[in-house]
Design an enzyme around this catalytic site. Structure first.
Site, PDB file in Angstrom:
ATOM      1  N   GLU A 107       9.266  -4.026  13.064  1.00  0.00           N
ATOM      2  CA  GLU A 107       9.021  -3.193  11.993  1.00  0.00           C
ATOM      3  C   GLU A 107       7.618  -2.477  12.627  1.00  0.00           C
ATOM      4  O   GLU A 107       6.648  -3.183  12.506  1.00  0.00           O
ATOM      5  CB  GLU A 107       8.956  -3.578  10.809  1.00  0.00           C
ATOM      6  CG  GLU A 107       8.696  -2.470   9.761  1.00  0.00           C
ATOM      7  CD  GLU A 107       8.269  -2.889   8.319  1.00  0.00           C
ATOM      8  OE1 GLU A 107       7.656  -3.751   8.250  1.00  0.00           O
ATOM      9  OE2 GLU A 107       8.970  -2.328   7.424  1.00  0.00           O
ATOM     10  N   GLU A 117      -4.969  -3.759  -2.120  1.00  0.00           N
ATOM     11  CA  GLU A 117      -6.853  -3.451  -2.112  1.00  0.00           C
ATOM     12  C   GLU A 117      -6.805  -2.241  -1.274  1.00  0.00           C
ATOM     13  O   GLU A 117      -7.946  -1.619  -1.354  1.00  0.00           O
ATOM     14  CB  GLU A 117      -7.209  -4.701  -1.246  1.00  0.00           C
ATOM     15  CG  GLU A 117      -6.946  -5.141   0.079  1.00  0.00           C
ATOM     16  CD  GLU A 117      -5.462  -5.954   0.075  1.00  0.00           C
ATOM     17  OE1 GLU A 117      -4.817  -5.929  -0.851  1.00  0.00           O
ATOM     18  OE2 GLU A 117      -5.420  -6.676   1.348  1.00  0.00           O
ATOM     19  N   CYS A 170       9.524   2.012   3.566  1.00  0.00           N
ATOM     20  CA  CYS A 170      10.266   0.539   3.730  1.00  0.00           C
ATOM     21  C   CYS A 170      11.721   1.113   4.030  1.00  0.00           C
ATOM     22  O   CYS A 170      12.695   0.593   4.595  1.00  0.00           O
ATOM     23  CB  CYS A 170      10.310  -0.293   2.749  1.00  0.00           C
ATOM     24  SG  CYS A 170      11.102   0.250   1.186  1.00  0.00           S
ATOM     25  N   SER A 212       5.253  -7.009   3.295  1.00  0.00           N
ATOM     26  CA  SER A 212       5.640  -7.337   4.665  1.00  0.00           C
ATOM     27  C   SER A 212       6.787  -8.631   4.517  1.00  0.00           C
ATOM     28  O   SER A 212       6.302  -9.360   3.763  1.00  0.00           O
ATOM     29  CB  SER A 212       4.776  -7.435   5.686  1.00  0.00           C
ATOM     30  OG  SER A 212       3.673  -8.320   5.279  1.00  0.00           O
ATOM     31  N   LYS A 219      -1.119  -7.288  -9.382  1.00  0.00           N
ATOM     32  CA  LYS A 219      -2.058  -7.524  -8.084  1.00  0.00           C
ATOM     33  C   LYS A 219      -1.712  -6.318  -7.459  1.00  0.00           C
ATOM     34  O   LYS A 219      -1.077  -6.203  -6.511  1.00  0.00           O
ATOM     35  CB  LYS A 219      -1.839  -8.849  -7.755  1.00  0.00           C
ATOM     36  CG  LYS A 219      -3.184  -9.365  -6.884  1.00  0.00           C
ATOM     37  CD  LYS A 219      -3.450  -8.423  -5.836  1.00  0.00           C
ATOM     38  CE  LYS A 219      -2.682  -8.460  -4.507  1.00  0.00           C
ATOM     39  NZ  LYS A 219      -3.044  -7.700  -3.239  1.00  0.00           N
ATOM     40  N   PHE A 241       0.685  -1.247  -0.197  1.00  0.00           N
ATOM     41  CA  PHE A 241      -0.020   0.090  -0.008  1.00  0.00           C
ATOM     42  C   PHE A 241       0.810   1.230   0.128  1.00  0.00           C
ATOM     43  O   PHE A 241       0.333   2.325  -0.399  1.00  0.00           O
ATOM     44  CB  PHE A 241      -1.009  -0.137   1.265  1.00  0.00           C
ATOM     45  CG  PHE A 241      -0.186   0.628   2.366  1.00  0.00           C
ATOM     46  CD1 PHE A 241      -0.030   1.806   2.734  1.00  0.00           C
ATOM     47  CD2 PHE A 241       0.313  -0.705   3.380  1.00  0.00           C
ATOM     48  CE1 PHE A 241       0.562   2.159   4.076  1.00  0.00           C
ATOM     49  CE2 PHE A 241       0.963  -0.043   4.661  1.00  0.00           C
ATOM     50  CZ  PHE A 241       1.064   1.352   4.810  1.00  0.00           C
TER      51      PHE A 241
HETATM   52  P1  NAD Z   1       1.633  -6.651   3.081  1.00  0.00           P
HETATM   53  O1  NAD Z   1       2.318  -7.792   3.256  1.00  0.00           O
HETATM   54  O2  NAD Z   1       0.565  -6.786   4.032  1.00  0.00           O
HETATM   55  O3  NAD Z   1       0.884  -6.594   1.604  1.00  0.00           O
HETATM   56  C1  NAD Z   1       1.650  -6.656   0.176  1.00  0.00           C
HETATM   57  C2  NAD Z   1       0.878  -7.425  -0.723  1.00  0.00           C
HETATM   58  O4  NAD Z   1       0.695  -8.866  -0.354  1.00  0.00           O
HETATM   59  C3  NAD Z   1      -0.714  -6.669  -1.130  1.00  0.00           C
HETATM   60  O5  NAD Z   1      -0.777  -6.954  -2.209  1.00  0.00           O
HETATM   61  C4  NAD Z   1      -1.578  -7.673  -0.310  1.00  0.00           C
HETATM   62  O6  NAD Z   1      -2.855  -7.549  -0.939  1.00  0.00           O
HETATM   63  C5  NAD Z   1      -1.091  -8.985  -0.363  1.00  0.00           C
HETATM   64  N1  NAD Z   1      -0.967  -9.930   0.786  1.00  0.00           N
HETATM   65  C6  NAD Z   1      -1.228  -9.530   2.100  1.00  0.00           C
HETATM   66  N2  NAD Z   1      -1.363 -10.465   3.074  1.00  0.00           N
HETATM   67  C7  NAD Z   1      -1.315 -11.678   2.199  1.00  0.00           C
HETATM   68  C8  NAD Z   1      -1.552 -13.030   2.463  1.00  0.00           C
HETATM   69  N3  NAD Z   1      -1.914 -13.447   3.611  1.00  0.00           N
HETATM   70  N4  NAD Z   1      -1.376 -13.836   1.393  1.00  0.00           N
HETATM   71  C9  NAD Z   1      -1.230 -13.421   0.017  1.00  0.00           C
HETATM   72  N5  NAD Z   1      -0.855 -12.083  -0.294  1.00  0.00           N
HETATM   73  C10 NAD Z   1      -1.075 -11.110   0.783  1.00  0.00           C
HETATM   74  O7  NAD Z   1       2.210  -5.308   2.849  1.00  0.00           O
HETATM   75  P2  NAD Z   1       1.897  -3.751   3.253  1.00  0.00           P
HETATM   76  O8  NAD Z   1       1.175  -3.518   4.492  1.00  0.00           O
HETATM   77  O9  NAD Z   1       0.765  -3.514   2.148  1.00  0.00           O
HETATM   78  O10 NAD Z   1       2.928  -3.028   3.097  1.00  0.00           O
HETATM   79  C11 NAD Z   1       3.893  -2.724   4.074  1.00  0.00           C
HETATM   80  C12 NAD Z   1       4.972  -3.479   4.215  1.00  0.00           C
HETATM   81  O11 NAD Z   1       5.636  -3.673   2.941  1.00  0.00           O
HETATM   82  C13 NAD Z   1       6.075  -3.149   5.099  1.00  0.00           C
HETATM   83  O12 NAD Z   1       6.485  -4.317   5.744  1.00  0.00           O
HETATM   84  C14 NAD Z   1       7.272  -2.661   4.328  1.00  0.00           C
HETATM   85  O13 NAD Z   1       8.371  -2.493   4.946  1.00  0.00           O
HETATM   86  C15 NAD Z   1       7.193  -3.493   3.194  1.00  0.00           C
HETATM   87  N6  NAD Z   1       7.592  -2.788   1.966  1.00  0.00           N
HETATM   88  C16 NAD Z   1       8.665  -3.166   1.545  1.00  0.00           C
HETATM   89  C17 NAD Z   1       9.627  -2.444   0.471  1.00  0.00           C
HETATM   90  C18 NAD Z   1      10.903  -3.051   0.115  1.00  0.00           C
HETATM   91  O14 NAD Z   1      11.382  -2.752  -1.083  1.00  0.00           O
HETATM   92  N7  NAD Z   1      11.712  -3.671   0.683  1.00  0.00           N
HETATM   93  C19 NAD Z   1       9.114  -1.458  -0.196  1.00  0.00           C
HETATM   94  C20 NAD Z   1       7.943  -0.943   0.141  1.00  0.00           C
HETATM   95  C21 NAD Z   1       7.244  -1.772   1.193  1.00  0.00           C
END
Ligand code: NAD
Length: 499
Positions: free
Chosen positions: A382, A178, A283, A228, A175, A151
């Site tokens: 985090e 949401e 991040c 994450s 994808k 997000f």
């Molecule tokens: P998230 O892991 O909750 O979601 C990321 C994606 O995975 C979304 O598209 C979501 O729909 C999907 N998803 C969520 N739960 C899932 C599941 N159980 N099974 C399959 N798919 C699932 O992350 P977020 O809250 O949207 O974003 C924040 C996180 O992203 C933080 O941890 C941040 O550090 C990380 N991030 C990392 C970088 C990097 O380059 N290392 C960059 C941006 C964000």
């Protein structure tokens, strides 16, 4: 804003989902639902993958320079629509409008990199590897690639992926998160306006059901994930098990070391932007300051405290706002639970932003902890919010050990005037992206972005040349023409030196 229904974008058309589950999109500054979308089902996702698979052969045969022409037009369209795209980002994410404009700009730089894709795809050629024999290699597209995005960068992170994959000749299923789907959907429309054939980029909004189809569908060759660590590790393991190439860029806890010789005024300003910008939902946000020496720590705390207290908090479109809300109610509650845990563990809360949670929307004010130790959850985990921990150490060696012992290794920075210390740090720190007097060292488009340790699974960084490598497979061709062929069968395995 009226609550309206969003649609997925498959094969050049806007289509409804068929999962029977409605996902709500919020304006985090008001806490109100503004849009809804029916989540993509496994069947919808399989359709998007099939369409991308059908489009692959023709698209992969379009010359790279022709693909680059579409990127040139796309670049113009993104520039023209920057404010509209930034507005969509801010409305759903909550970050300030200027921050959202900056994000669109960083995504644009990846598109600009892709306008020169012929240069990045050109191959090596070796003449006379043996007598009359030449060798060269090709970088060829993989097929259908997929991107699963978080997000926190609704414009930039998708643009880390699909422009590179598509410019390399792949087709793509994106994808979106949401929580923030509108900007990615609009970017997809603009890509078609730029001349992209239908089926090459298909964008869906969904949750685990859509992701699991991507991970198991045999037509998907490569998966890029940003999000994450827990989810990323699952995606890496499932995708790899199903023979896909996977890069999963994950969570972080970024330390900034401040040495006693640093310019402490500059360091303090840098900390404010890096810890509280985008409400800490980056991040690469700085979430730990490691102050070397008590004098350094005392000076920093004295300088930071009034700045954190006076952060101007509000909706992205209020004049002068420096920090918006966090993305959701769940995030707000999680952040507050960490602040409570920090207090209970004995850390010294110098600025308490919890009163901001009483406003409408999902706000948390800036928080500043002093005397944080490495066993506290505010240090180990985090938090992904505007909460900064200051850890005090006596020496540079202690500071370096702290960074290297942490499970995450996304970004880090050192503030110092001493070249020897800086060089020792950049050489020995176990982190993927390192800043020297730069608090958020996000690599620009022609370099590659990626962490170490539990911040990246799959070993492959994103965009730049690493991105081109990830989205292509290498083929090496060895050729000899009739005039170079010696008479008689050869039974030995020859090297160039034998002839
Ligand atoms: P998230 O892991 O909750 O979601 C990321 C994606 O995975 C979304 O598209 C979501 O729909 C999907 N998803 C969520 N739960 C899932 C599941 N159980 N099974 C399959 N798919 C699932 O992350 P977020 O809250 O949207 O974003 C924040 C996180 O992203 C933080 O941890 C941040 O550090 C990380 N991030 C990392 C970088 C990097 O380059 N290392 C960059 C941006 C964000």
């Amino acid at each position: 804003m009226s609550n309206h229904l969003l649609k997925h974008f498959i094969n050049g058309e806007k289509v409804s989902g068929s999962s029977g589950r409605t996902l709500s999109v919020f304006n985090p500054a008001t806490g109100k639902v503004t849009k809804t979308i029916e989540a993509a089902s496994a069947k919808d996702t399989a359709k998007a993958i099939q369409v991308a698979s059908d489009a692959f052969e023709e698209w992969s045969q379009v010359p790279p320079s022709k693909r680059a022409q579409i990127m040139f037009t796309y670049r113009e369209l993104i520039i023209k629509h920057t404010d509209e795209l930034a507005e969509l980002v801010s409305q759903e994410h909550g970050k300030t409008f200027a921050d959202a404009q900056g994000e669109v700009g960083r995504g644009l730089e990846i598109v600009e990199y892709c306008t020169a894709i012929n240069n990045h795809l050109k191959s090596d050629f070796s003449a006379d590897v043996s007598r009359g024999i030449d060798s060269h290699n090709l970088r060829q597209a993989l097929g259908v690639c997929a991107g699963i995005v978080p997000f926190n960068f609704p414009a930039m992170v998708p643009m880390w992926m699909y422009p590179v994959a598509i410019a390399c000749g792949n087709t793509f299923v994106l994808k979106l998160s949401e929580k923030v789907p509108s900007c990615g959907l609009r970017l997809t429309e603009l890509m078609h306006e730029a001349g992209l054939p239908n089926g090459v980029l298909n964008t869906i909004v969904g949750d685990k059901e859509a992701v699991d189809e991507i991970l198991t569908n045999p037509q998907v060759r490569a998966v890029s994930f940003v999000g994450s660590t827990g989810v990323g590790e699952y995606i890496y393991q499932e995708g790899s098990k199903n023979n896909k190439r996977v890069q999963a860029l994950c969570g972080a806890k970024n330390h900034m070391i401040v040495m006693p010789d640093a310019d402490l005024d500059q360091s303090s300003d840098a900390i404010i932007g890096a810890a509280y910008g985008s409400a800490g939902e980056r991040c690469m946000a700085i979430s730990v300051v490691v102050a070397v020496g008590d004098e350094t720590a005392d000076t920093l705390i004295e300088s930071l405290t009034p700045k954190v207290k006076s952060l101007k908090i509000g909706s992205y479109n209020e004049p002068g706002v420096e920090m918006g809300p966090v993305v959701s109610k769940e995030s707000q509650e999680k952040i507050v639970s960490y602040i409570d845990a920090g207090i209970n563990a004995g850390a010294d809360l110098k600025v308490d932003g919890r009163s901001e949670t009483e406003r409408d929307g999902f706000f948390v004010g800036g928080c500043l902890f002093d005397h944080v130790t490495s066993d506290m959850s505010i240090y180990t985990d985090e938090i992904f919010g505007p909460v900064l921990s200051v850890v005090r150490v006596s020496t540079y060696d202690e500071a370096l050990k702290l960074v290297n012992d942490h499970e995450y290794g996304n970004g880090t920075a050192i503030f110092t005037r001493d070249g020897d210390t800086a060089r020792h740090f950049t050489t020995n720190v176990k982190v993927g992206m390192v800043g020297v007097n730069i608090p958020i060292p996000v690599p620009v488009a022609m370099h590659s972005f990626g962490g170490w340790k539990r911040s990246l699974f799959g070993g492959s960084s994103i965009h730049g040349m690493e991105g081109v490598r990830f989205y292509t497979q290498l083929k090496t061709i060895t050729s000899r023409w009739p005039s170079g062929i010696r008479k008689g069968a050869q039974f030995n395995f020859e090297s160039g030196k034998d002839v």
